[in-house]
Every structure is written in structure tokens, then in C-alpha cells.
Scaffold this motif. Structure first.
Motif, mmCIF file in Angstrom:
data_model
loop_
_atom_site.group_PDB
_atom_site.id
_atom_site.type_symbol
_atom_site.label_atom_id
_atom_site.label_comp_id
_atom_site.label_asym_id
_atom_site.label_seq_id
_atom_site.Cartn_x
_atom_site.Cartn_y
_atom_site.Cartn_z
ATOM 1 N N PRO A 112 0.834 -1.201 0.000
ATOM 2 C CA PRO A 112 0.000 0.000 0.000
ATOM 3 C C PRO A 112 0.870 1.252 0.000
ATOM 4 O O PRO A 112 2.011 1.229 0.476
ATOM 5 N N ALA A 113 0.336 2.325 -0.548
ATOM 6 C CA ALA A 113 1.083 3.583 -0.610
ATOM 7 C C ALA A 113 1.429 4.059 0.794
ATOM 8 O O ALA A 113 0.681 3.839 1.750
ATOM 9 N N LEU A 114 2.573 4.712 0.913
ATOM 10 C CA LEU A 114 3.042 5.190 2.210
ATOM 11 C C LEU A 114 3.042 6.715 2.210
ATOM 12 O O LEU A 114 3.636 7.351 1.337
ATOM 13 N N HIS A 173 7.493 -5.599 2.944
ATOM 14 C CA HIS A 173 7.012 -6.870 2.387
ATOM 15 C C HIS A 173 7.035 -7.965 3.450
ATOM 16 O O HIS A 173 6.077 -8.746 3.571
ATOM 17 N N ALA A 174 8.127 -8.016 4.214
ATOM 18 C CA ALA A 174 8.256 -9.044 5.251
ATOM 19 C C ALA A 174 7.166 -8.900 6.303
ATOM 20 O O ALA A 174 6.582 -9.891 6.754
ATOM 21 N N ALA A 175 6.882 -7.667 6.699
ATOM 22 C CA ALA A 175 5.829 -7.420 7.684
ATOM 23 C C ALA A 175 4.471 -7.833 7.134
ATOM 24 O O ALA A 175 3.656 -8.474 7.822
ATOM 25 N N LYS A 180 1.825 -8.733 9.989
ATOM 26 C CA LYS A 180 2.157 -7.795 11.064
ATOM 27 C C LYS A 180 1.663 -6.390 10.715
ATOM 28 O O LYS A 180 1.376 -6.082 9.551
ATOM 29 N N VAL A 181 1.572 -5.552 11.721
ATOM 30 C CA VAL A 181 1.244 -4.157 11.473
ATOM 31 C C VAL A 181 2.544 -3.367 11.401
ATOM 32 O O VAL A 181 3.574 -3.784 11.931
ATOM 33 N N SER A 194 -2.444 -1.840 9.402
ATOM 34 C CA SER A 194 -2.302 -3.087 8.687
ATOM 35 C C SER A 194 -1.713 -2.855 7.300
ATOM 36 O O SER A 194 -1.960 -1.803 6.684
ATOM 37 N N LEU A 195 -0.928 -3.799 6.823
ATOM 38 C CA LEU A 195 -0.341 -3.698 5.494
ATOM 39 C C LEU A 195 -1.221 -4.391 4.452
ATOM 40 O O LEU A 195 -0.859 -4.450 3.282
#
Length: 198
Positions: A112-114, A173-175, A180-181, A194-195
Motif C-alpha cells: 500500500p502507498a506510504l 514486504h516481510a511485515a 504484522k502491522v 495493517s499492510l
């Protein structure tokens, strides 16, 4: 053959071109930073392997490229001009930069965009990838004086510059892979987000 040589006991060490320099020289500062980065990647790769997030193989390839980078750094381009064979043998392949950019783009496309700063977080794999990002930035800074003196190939600094971007998207990506959040900094407070792209 013993692992120790005692030749560096007086604070100098030799480069691939045979030249001896003080261990405080900018070349050895850069070599040490790149070596530290590889060690940090080794830790992150173990956590990525355990998580099964698909990054371990890429990380191992990056470690191999860092060895090639070290060979280039250890053969200063200006002071090795009388050793064309060694210059050619340690030339840095800029195809490595293109490969890294392709990985960055592929990973970033799934995220998602940051719009805010995030804190290093997101699980053990993600947090260690963020640590790699910080070490990569220091390694890049250590290369600046060498690049300014044309002592390393242009691809070396380009690759170092892309590495921090790679580790940033790899950490996210790993999160995401582990559900994970990520902790987002918003106006002096931290918000967990949330990712998931859903």
C-alpha cells in the motif's frame, strides 16, 4: 597456513593492488562498512528464511554482490592504473543495479502507498531488514569520498544507493507477509496500521 599473518600489527593492511595503507584509510572504512552490512544481511536472511517470505535468496545474492563491491573498493581505480588486469578483474557490473531496481519495483507494487514515516517494526524479519537499511546508508556514506576521488566504479555507489531503498520495501514486504502491522508516526504519536491491501 595460519589464519593470522601478523602483517597488520602496526596498523596497516594491504589492498588487492599490493599497496599498504593505514587501517584508518577511507578505503578500509568503506570495506568495513560493506562487511558489516553483509553480516547484518546474514541475520536478516535467517529470519526471512524462517518466515518463508521469499527474500532469503535475494539477500544471499546481495551478499555475493557485496563481495564484488569489496573487490572494487580494495582496488582503488586511480592508484591501480598500472595494473590493468586487476582493474578489469574487479570491475563492477552495473547489471547488478538494474537487478536491484527490478526487485524494488516488484516488491513495491505489492505494498500500500506510504504517506507517513514508519518506525522500524513489523516482526523480526522486517525489523532486521530495517537495520540493514540503516547500515546500508552508512556504507553508502563511507563510499562518498572514494567516489569523489574516482577510486570506485560508478556502479558501486549506484548499487549502494539503491540498497537502502531495497531494504525499506523488503522490510514492508516481510511485515505484510507475516500479517504484522507497521508502526506509523503521525503527529508525535505512533499508529499501528495493517499492510493488507484489502
Amino acid at each position: 597456513m595460519k589464519i593470522y599473518t601478523k602483517t597488520g600489527d602496526k596498523g596497516t593492511s594491504s589492498l588487492y593492488n599490493g599497496e599498504r595503507r593505514s587501517k584508518t584509510d577511507a578505503v578500509f572504512e568503506a570495506l568495513g562498512s560493506v562487511d558489516e552490512l553483509s553480516s547484518s544481511i546474514g541475520v536478516a536472511a535467517e529470519y526471512c528464511g524462517q518466515a518463508g517470505n521469499g527474500l532469503a535468496e535475494q539477500l544471499q545474492e546481495i551478499q555475493c554482490v557485496l563481495i564484488e563491491m569489496g573487490s572494487n573498493i580494495a582496488t582503488p581505480r586511480q592508484s591501480s592504473a598500472d595494473a590493468p588486469y586487476k582493474l578489469a578483474k574487479t570491475a563492477f557490473d552495473e547489471a547488478h543495479v538494474a537487478q536491484l531496481e527490478a526487485w524494488i519495483d516488484a516488491l513495491d507494487a505489492t505494498l500500500p502507498a506510504l504517506t507517513n514515516f514508519i518506525l522500524p517494526s513489523g516482526g523480526l524479519a522486517a525489523a532486521h531488514l530495517h537495520q540493514c537499511r540503516s547500515v546500508a546508508r552508512r556504507a553508502e556514506r563511507s563510499l562518498v569520498p572514494l567516489a569523489a576521488a574516482d577510486e570506485v566504479d560508478a556502479g558501486v555507489t549506484q548499487y549502494a544507493n539503491r540498497l537502502s531503498d531495497y531494504f525499506f520495501v523488503a522490510a514492508r514486504h516481510a511485515a505484510k507477509h507475516e500479517g504484522k502491522v507497521e508502526r506509523v508516526f503521525v503527529a508525535k504519536r505512533v499508529v499501528e496500521r495493517s499492510l493488507s491491501c484489502e
